[in-house]
Design a protein around this motif. Structure first.
Motif, PDB file in Angstrom:
ATOM      1  N   ARG A 181       0.826  -1.208   0.000  1.00  0.00           N
ATOM      2  CA  ARG A 181       0.000   0.000   0.000  1.00  0.00           C
ATOM      3  C   ARG A 181       0.860   1.258   0.000  1.00  0.00           C
ATOM      4  N   VAL A 182       2.065   1.136   0.524  1.00  0.00           N
ATOM      5  CA  VAL A 182       3.065   2.199   0.463  1.00  0.00           C
ATOM      6  C   VAL A 182       4.353   1.576  -0.051  1.00  0.00           C
ATOM      7  N   THR A 183       4.992   2.213  -1.012  1.00  0.00           N
ATOM      8  CA  THR A 183       6.237   1.687  -1.568  1.00  0.00           C
ATOM      9  C   THR A 183       7.274   2.804  -1.665  1.00  0.00           C
ATOM     10  N   GLU A 184       8.474   2.408  -2.018  1.00  0.00           N
ATOM     11  CA  GLU A 184       9.578   3.353  -2.183  1.00  0.00           C
ATOM     12  C   GLU A 184       9.691   3.874  -3.618  1.00  0.00           C
ATOM     13  N   GLU A 185       8.851   3.418  -4.496  1.00  0.00           N
ATOM     14  CA  GLU A 185       9.010   3.681  -5.923  1.00  0.00           C
ATOM     15  C   GLU A 185       8.635   5.112  -6.303  1.00  0.00           C
ATOM     16  N   GLY A 186       9.530   5.751  -7.058  1.00  0.00           N
ATOM     17  CA  GLY A 186       9.223   7.045  -7.636  1.00  0.00           C
ATOM     18  C   GLY A 186       9.588   8.252  -6.799  1.00  0.00           C
ATOM     19  N   TRP A 187      10.029   8.044  -5.548  1.00  0.00           N
ATOM     20  CA  TRP A 187      10.314   9.224  -4.716  1.00  0.00           C
ATOM     21  C   TRP A 187      11.552   9.047  -3.839  1.00  0.00           C
ATOM     22  N   THR A 188      12.315   7.983  -4.067  1.00  0.00           N
ATOM     23  CA  THR A 188      13.515   7.732  -3.273  1.00  0.00           C
ATOM     24  C   THR A 188      14.706   7.480  -4.185  1.00  0.00           C
ATOM     25  N   GLU A 189      15.909   7.644  -3.634  1.00  0.00           N
ATOM     26  CA  GLU A 189      17.121   7.285  -4.357  1.00  0.00           C
ATOM     27  C   GLU A 189      18.067   6.545  -3.423  1.00  0.00           C
ATOM     28  N   ILE A 190      18.997   5.789  -4.013  1.00  0.00           N
ATOM     29  CA  ILE A 190      19.924   4.953  -3.250  1.00  0.00           C
ATOM     30  C   ILE A 190      21.354   5.399  -3.537  1.00  0.00           C
ATOM     31  N   ARG A 191      22.137   5.569  -2.473  1.00  0.00           N
ATOM     32  CA  ARG A 191      23.551   5.886  -2.602  1.00  0.00           C
ATOM     33  C   ARG A 191      24.352   4.935  -1.718  1.00  0.00           C
ATOM     34  N   PRO A 192      25.608   4.666  -2.070  1.00  0.00           N
ATOM     35  CA  PRO A 192      26.436   3.809  -1.220  1.00  0.00           C
ATOM     36  C   PRO A 192      26.798   4.516   0.075  1.00  0.00           C
ATOM     37  N   LEU A 193      27.096   3.747   1.112  1.00  0.00           N
ATOM     38  CA  LEU A 193      27.475   4.316   2.406  1.00  0.00           C
ATOM     39  C   LEU A 193      28.642   5.288   2.260  1.00  0.00           C
ATOM     40  N   ALA A 194      29.583   4.981   1.387  1.00  0.00           N
ATOM     41  CA  ALA A 194      30.752   5.843   1.201  1.00  0.00           C
ATOM     42  C   ALA A 194      30.374   7.246   0.754  1.00  0.00           C
ATOM     43  N   GLU A 195      29.183   7.401   0.161  1.00  0.00           N
ATOM     44  CA  GLU A 195      28.716   8.708  -0.295  1.00  0.00           C
ATOM     45  C   GLU A 195      27.797   9.377   0.727  1.00  0.00           C
ATOM     46  N   GLY A 196      27.769   8.821   1.941  1.00  0.00           N
ATOM     47  CA  GLY A 196      26.850   9.324   2.948  1.00  0.00           C
ATOM     48  C   GLY A 196      27.057  10.783   3.298  1.00  0.00           C
ATOM     49  N   HIS A 197      28.330  11.197   3.457  1.00  0.00           N
ATOM     50  CA  HIS A 197      28.572  12.596   3.823  1.00  0.00           C
ATOM     51  C   HIS A 197      28.124  13.523   2.698  1.00  0.00           C
ATOM     52  N   ASN A 198      28.393  13.153   1.476  1.00  0.00           N
ATOM     53  CA  ASN A 198      27.948  13.971   0.349  1.00  0.00           C
ATOM     54  C   ASN A 198      26.422  14.030   0.287  1.00  0.00           C
ATOM     55  N   ALA A 199      25.769  12.936   0.671  1.00  0.00           N
ATOM     56  CA  ALA A 199      24.306  12.927   0.685  1.00  0.00           C
ATOM     57  C   ALA A 199      23.776  13.968   1.666  1.00  0.00           C
ATOM     58  N   PHE A 200      24.377  14.045   2.850  1.00  0.00           N
ATOM     59  CA  PHE A 200      23.972  15.057   3.824  1.00  0.00           C
ATOM     60  C   PHE A 200      24.196  16.459   3.265  1.00  0.00           C
ATOM     61  N   ARG A 201      25.338  16.683   2.651  1.00  0.00           N
ATOM     62  CA  ARG A 201      25.623  17.998   2.081  1.00  0.00           C
ATOM     63  C   ARG A 201      24.613  18.361   0.992  1.00  0.00           C
ATOM     64  N   ASP A 202      24.276  17.394   0.156  1.00  0.00           N
ATOM     65  CA  ASP A 202      23.329  17.660  -0.922  1.00  0.00           C
ATOM     66  C   ASP A 202      21.931  17.947  -0.373  1.00  0.00           C
ATOM     67  N   LEU A 203      21.541  17.234   0.666  1.00  0.00           N
ATOM     68  CA  LEU A 203      20.235  17.477   1.278  1.00  0.00           C
ATOM     69  C   LEU A 203      20.157  18.895   1.835  1.00  0.00           C
ATOM     70  N   ILE A 204      21.210  19.328   2.506  1.00  0.00           N
ATOM     71  CA  ILE A 204      21.231  20.666   3.103  1.00  0.00           C
ATOM     72  C   ILE A 204      21.221  21.744   2.026  1.00  0.00           C
ATOM     73  N   ALA A 205      21.935  21.492   0.932  1.00  0.00           N
ATOM     74  CA  ALA A 205      22.036  22.483  -0.149  1.00  0.00           C
ATOM     75  C   ALA A 205      20.839  22.463  -1.096  1.00  0.00           C
ATOM     76  N   GLY A 206      19.921  21.527  -0.892  1.00  0.00           N
ATOM     77  CA  GLY A 206      18.765  21.437  -1.779  1.00  0.00           C
ATOM     78  C   GLY A 206      19.093  20.897  -3.149  1.00  0.00           C
ATOM     79  N   ARG A 207      20.172  20.098  -3.226  1.00  0.00           N
ATOM     80  CA  ARG A 207      20.578  19.533  -4.514  1.00  0.00           C
ATOM     81  C   ARG A 207      19.988  18.140  -4.742  1.00  0.00           C
ATOM     82  N   VAL A 208      18.977  17.786  -3.989  1.00  0.00           N
ATOM     83  CA  VAL A 208      18.396  16.443  -4.061  1.00  0.00           C
ATOM     84  C   VAL A 208      17.026  16.519  -4.700  1.00  0.00           C
ATOM     85  N   LYS A 209      16.820  15.745  -5.729  1.00  0.00           N
ATOM     86  CA  LYS A 209      15.545  15.746  -6.435  1.00  0.00           C
ATOM     87  C   LYS A 209      14.480  14.995  -5.659  1.00  0.00           C
TER      88      LYS A 209
END
Length: 342
Positions: A303-331
């Motif tokens: 009834r709820v899925t991850e499709e169409g609104w999530t993305e996956i990154r490797p753990l090694a890219e975790g810090h960059n993911a935080f930076r992108d979230l803060i900067a609004g660079r995440v779709k």
């Protein structure tokens, strides 16, 4: 094991750490998927007093049991599981009333103890919930944020029959609140956000209409979409001065404003308007065991899925993911981290 460690405000690093060993009432889980929560972004910035560096964050996750303590009950190595990260005392007045999320002695995985931004994590066996082998681990990792959103939407809509619902904020929690509102019978679900990409994703996956407050007057736009019935329920999944003010301006007299966004603490509100309009103001934090159970079932049933609104990154890219979230660079509204190696 490898882990993403928050070391100071706006600082993270991949570090090698000793593998955790379970206490007698714990299990160690080999993490497969873990989500980044908005509260962890606040922690990363140093705005959350509960999180103290150095800390391995991460409380939205799925994995397989690697080892069990001697008193881990029915659990066994190899089981695929999700985890309710909230542990309460079980004895205080709030626990007695069935509100473990309000327990003054509560402890949360990834806040008060190491979390799942690492290959292995030790957790209390009492919070472990087995799930079928076939479920996508990224879908299963939504159990915790979905439980938060389910509780908030359910309480917000409790007094209203088929209300028009406005959700402010198209991040992960906002999108899940919108999807739950639909499942609970909302007549229309509208999402407001200032990022066009997120609004399009919201339209594709979670709502009936979308509004950009930066492009026009939010109360006028919401009124136009809702028609003469107006908006009976507003769920603020952002939590800032403009969003909280807008919620009171939009909601009908006699309506409900649910606050789940933790953006800021102190806020100026028009209290006399609230009084004269008999607007109900609610807050929602975490979930009960039943909320978590219901959330898991919604995911298992598709009834709820991850499709169409999530993305996956490797753990090694975790810090960059935080930076992108803060900067609004995440779709997308949600980022998952995937574990690499053993």
């Amino acid at each position: 094991m490898k882990a993403l460690v928050w070391t100071a405000p706006e600082q993270m690093a991949i570090e090698t750490m000793a593998d955790p060993v379970p206490a007698e009432d714990e299990v160690v889980i080999r993490v497969e998927a873990v989500g980044i929560c908005g509260s962890e972004i606040e922690g990363y910035l140093g705005h959350n007093s509960l999180r103290v560096p150095p800390l391995v964050m991460g409380h939205e996750f799925c994995g397989r049991i690697a080892s069990c303590g001697s008193k881990a009950g029915h659990l066994r190595p190899g089981q695929k599981v999700v985890v309710n990260p909230l542990e309460s005392c079980g004895h205080c007045k709030h626990c007695r009333k069935g509100n473990p999320q309000l327990c003054p002695f509560r402890r949360i995985v990834g806040i008060h103890r190491p979390g799942a931004f690492g290959q292995l994590v030790a957790v209390p066996a009492s919070g472990v919930v087995p799930v079928p082998d076939g479920i996508n681990p990224f879908r299963a990792a939504l159990a915790e944020p979905l439980a938060c959103s389910l509780r908030a939407a359910r309480r917000a809509m409790a007094r209203h029959f088929r209300p028009n619902v406005l959700v402010i904020g198209a991040g992960g929690i906002g999108l899940l609140c919108a999807r739950v509102a639909r499942l609970l019978g909302a007549r229309r679900v509208i999402i407001a956000d200032t990022q066009p990409d997120r609004l399009q994703i919201a339209l594709d996956t979670a709502c009936d209409a979308a509004v950009n407050p930066a492009a026009g007057d939010l109360p006028q736009a919401a009124a136009r979409i809702a028609g003469e019935d107006g908006i009976d329920v507003v769920i603020d999944a952002a939590g800032f001065q403009p969003t909280r003010s807008a919620a009171l301006a939009v909601v009908n007299p006699g309506g409900t404003v649910m606050n789940i966004g933790l953006g800021i603490d102190e806020t100026n509100l028009k209290i006399n308007h609230l009084i004269r309009s008999e607007i109900e103001i609610l807050g929602s934090f975490c979930y009960t065991r039943q909320d978590f159970h219901d959330a898991v079932n919604l995911l298992l049933d598709g009834r709820v899925t991850e499709e169409g609104w999530t993305e996956i990154r490797p753990l090694a890219e975790g810090h960059n993911a935080f930076r992108d979230l803060i900067a609004g660079r995440v779709k997308y509204g949600k980022i998952f981290l995937a574990m690499e190696g053993g």
